[in-house]
Scaffold this motif. Structure first.
Motif, PDB file in Angstrom:
ATOM      1  N   ALA A 280      56.307  38.995  53.433  1.00 36.42           N
ATOM      2  CA  ALA A 280      57.650  39.192  52.635  1.00 36.42           C
ATOM      3  C   ALA A 280      57.517  38.416  51.561  1.00 36.42           C
ATOM      4  CB  ALA A 280      58.657  38.361  53.629  1.00 36.42           C
ATOM      5  N   GLU A 281      56.717  37.472  51.091  1.00 37.50           N
ATOM      6  CA  GLU A 281      56.534  36.682  49.773  1.00 37.50           C
ATOM      7  C   GLU A 281      55.783  37.656  49.032  1.00 37.50           C
ATOM      8  OE1 GLU A 281      54.465  32.624  47.913  1.00 37.50           O
ATOM      9  OE2 GLU A 281      54.192  32.948  50.044  1.00 37.50           O
ATOM     10  N   GLY A 286      56.821  41.922  44.359  1.00 37.27           N
ATOM     11  CA  GLY A 286      56.502  43.397  43.835  1.00 37.27           C
ATOM     12  C   GLY A 286      55.260  44.074  44.603  1.00 37.27           C
ATOM     13  N   MET A 287      54.721  43.502  45.518  1.00 35.93           N
ATOM     14  CA  MET A 287      53.779  44.396  46.358  1.00 35.93           C
ATOM     15  C   MET A 287      54.131  45.152  47.272  1.00 35.93           C
ATOM     16  SD  MET A 287      50.485  41.319  46.823  1.00 35.93           S
ATOM     17  CE  MET A 287      49.617  42.651  47.568  1.00 35.93           C
ATOM     18  N   ASN A 316      43.259  38.998  46.643  1.00 31.83           N
ATOM     19  CA  ASN A 316      42.274  39.988  45.787  1.00 31.83           C
ATOM     20  C   ASN A 316      42.908  41.490  45.576  1.00 31.83           C
ATOM     21  OD1 ASN A 316      40.116  38.111  45.972  1.00 31.83           O
ATOM     22  ND2 ASN A 316      39.465  39.028  48.089  1.00 31.83           N
ATOM     23  N   ALA A 317      43.846  41.948  46.480  1.00 32.70           N
ATOM     24  CA  ALA A 317      44.626  43.245  46.239  1.00 32.70           C
ATOM     25  C   ALA A 317      45.466  42.728  45.048  1.00 32.70           C
ATOM     26  CB  ALA A 317      45.252  43.457  47.275  1.00 32.70           C
ATOM     27  N   ALA A 322      46.774  45.844  41.271  1.00 33.23           N
ATOM     28  CA  ALA A 322      48.091  45.661  41.424  1.00 33.23           C
ATOM     29  C   ALA A 322      48.989  46.790  41.246  1.00 33.23           C
ATOM     30  CB  ALA A 322      48.343  44.720  40.065  1.00 33.23           C
ATOM     31  N   GLY A 323      49.765  46.846  42.278  1.00 35.53           N
ATOM     32  CA  GLY A 323      50.781  47.931  42.549  1.00 35.53           C
ATOM     33  C   GLY A 323      50.326  48.894  43.506  1.00 35.53           C
ATOM     34  N   ALA A 324      48.934  48.781  44.088  1.00 37.45           N
ATOM     35  CA  ALA A 324      48.451  49.412  45.047  1.00 37.45           C
ATOM     36  C   ALA A 324      49.153  49.339  46.355  1.00 37.45           C
ATOM     37  CB  ALA A 324      47.054  49.806  44.926  1.00 37.45           C
ATOM     38  N   PRO A 325      49.426  49.949  47.167  1.00 32.64           N
ATOM     39  CA  PRO A 325      50.091  49.866  48.567  1.00 32.64           C
ATOM     40  C   PRO A 325      48.837  49.130  49.093  1.00 32.64           C
ATOM     41  CG  PRO A 325      49.609  52.199  48.477  1.00 32.64           C
ATOM     42  CD  PRO A 325      49.389  51.629  46.912  1.00 32.64           C
TER      43      PRO A 325
END
Length: 402
Positions: A280-281, A286-287, A316-317, A322-325
């Motif tokens: 949730a955090e 925005g992830m 790491n993701a 950044a922005g990738a599911p």
């Protein structure tokens, strides 16, 4: 002749002479209190053996006078056994081939060499001591004991003295090796503790700081965002910075109080039950994270390690995609172990990176995760897939319920 309980004394004398065989020959001798006691005892032993021998000497007056002079000199030379042990042993051993009163100093010198020199040196001197029995047998035959009896007695004295010195040397080497092993184990324990603290510090602070960087980068990339979004991002930055400082204070407190008796207050460590809050955090930042939790009540230790592994994988993701599911899957049960899999699309597949949001990385996180999984008795695999995803997959043991 037992090793001292004080390490600095033992290492100063025993290490060079016993293990290295150099002993600083010819250099200045600095005796401790124990060294003085041992040297006085050896001097008195040599004098006692010499006096016992003097009572048995019979012969011409010049020979008796020469024996007495040589005996006194040999006893005084015992004080040189630390500086020139080999030279003293050679001189006294050769002199004992004729002069009977040199025997006491010869025994002390042979024992010193056996304790403080390698076998190839001490064995040679011991062999020389056996050889000089032959000329003494013919030049100074003992009338009372008889030649053969005296030769056997001299042989027994040389061999006993040499064997005693070898035993003392072996004991000292054993004690030194045990001390070295204990020191090595202590250093290894310190190194492992430092690595554990560094790993925990990296896992916690990397997540907090990456969240902070992500929000700050979004504000920089969207300077005209609505005020409520700006306020929300600023609040997230403040919260992440506050938590990062709190975690940092805890780690510093552990380091400062590591050798103290006072207890260091710690917050409860997260477990697998806190994983939804972590997701949730990340979603609030925005992830796009999808959680599939298919494990029951995981024990505290593997749950905590698995939480840290998923936390670092999400960090790491954020850094590299950044922005990738991202998909997080946790499965397992008692007896079969618990597994966690974190998947995200690679930047080349998902699209170009967003300027200002990417976070630099040094690659230490995956190394720390591998070490963490190995120390917990599990394994960790990571790498790209042919489909264009990056996968971090960990397995930890979960003992069967009894």
């Amino acid at each position: 002749m037992t090793p001292t309980s004080e390490p600095h004394q033992e290492y100063r004398w025993v290490l060079p002479s016993v293990l290295l065989g150099d002993g600083g020959a010819g250099g200045p001798v600095r005796r401790s209190t124990r060294d003085w006691i041992v040297d006085i005892a050896m001097f008195l032993l040599a004098c006692g053996l010499t006096l016992m021998t003097a009572l048995e000497i019979d012969g011409p007056t010049p020979l008796v006078a020469a024996e007495q002079v040589v005996g006194v000199i040999s006893c005084l030379s015992v004080w040189l056994r630390r500086r020139w042990p080999v030279g003293l042993a050679l001189v006294t051993t050769v002199a004992s081939g004729y002069f009977e009163m040199v025997g006491g100093a010869s025994v002390v010198a042979l024992f010193t060499v056996a304790v403080h020199r390698p076998f190839k040196i001490s064995g040679t001197i011991a062999g020389l001591g056996l050889l000089v029995i032959v000329p003494f047998y013919f030049l100074r035959p003992d009338v009372d004991l008889g030649g053969p009896t005296y030769a056997i007695l001299a042989l027994a004295i040389v061999l006993t003295t040499f064997a005693w010195g070898i035993v003392v040397r072996a004991r000292r080497q054993l004690i030194w090796s045990l001390r070295q092993r204990a020191d090595g184990a202590a250093e290894e324990a310190k190194r492992l503790e430092r690595e554990r603290i560094a790993r925990e510090m990296h896992d916690v602070l990397a997540h907090r700081l990456s969240m902070l960087s992500l929000h700050a980068g979004a504000l920089e990339f969207r300077p005209g965002a609505p005020p409520d979004e700006v306020a929300r991002a600023a609040g997230a930055i403040r919260a992440s910075a506050h938590l990062a400082l709190q975690d940092l204070r805890e780690v510093i407190g552990v380091l400062r109080h590591h050798d103290a008796d006072a207890d260091v207050p710690d917050r409860p460590q997260p477990t697998l039950a806190d994983l939804p809050a972590l997701v949730a955090e990340c979603e609030q930042a925005g992830m796009d994270v999808s959680l599939r939790l298919k494990a029951g009540e995981v024990p505290e230790k593997p749950g905590r390690n698995l939480y840290r592994i998923v936390q670092e994988a999400l960090t790491n993701a954020r850094k590299h995609a950044a922005g990738a599911p991202v998909t997080v899957t946790v499965t397992g049960g008692p007896g079969e172990g618990v597994s966690a899999e974190v998947r995200n699309w690679l930047p080349a597949r998902h699209g170009p990176r967003i300027p200002g949001v990417q976070i630099p990385g040094a690659g230490a996180g995956l190394i720390g995760l591998t070490e963490r999984a190995a120390l917990a008795g599990g394994r960790l695999e990571h790498g790209p897939t042919p489909e264009g995803e990056y996968v971090v997959r960990a397995w930890l043991p979960w003992p069967a319920r009894t």
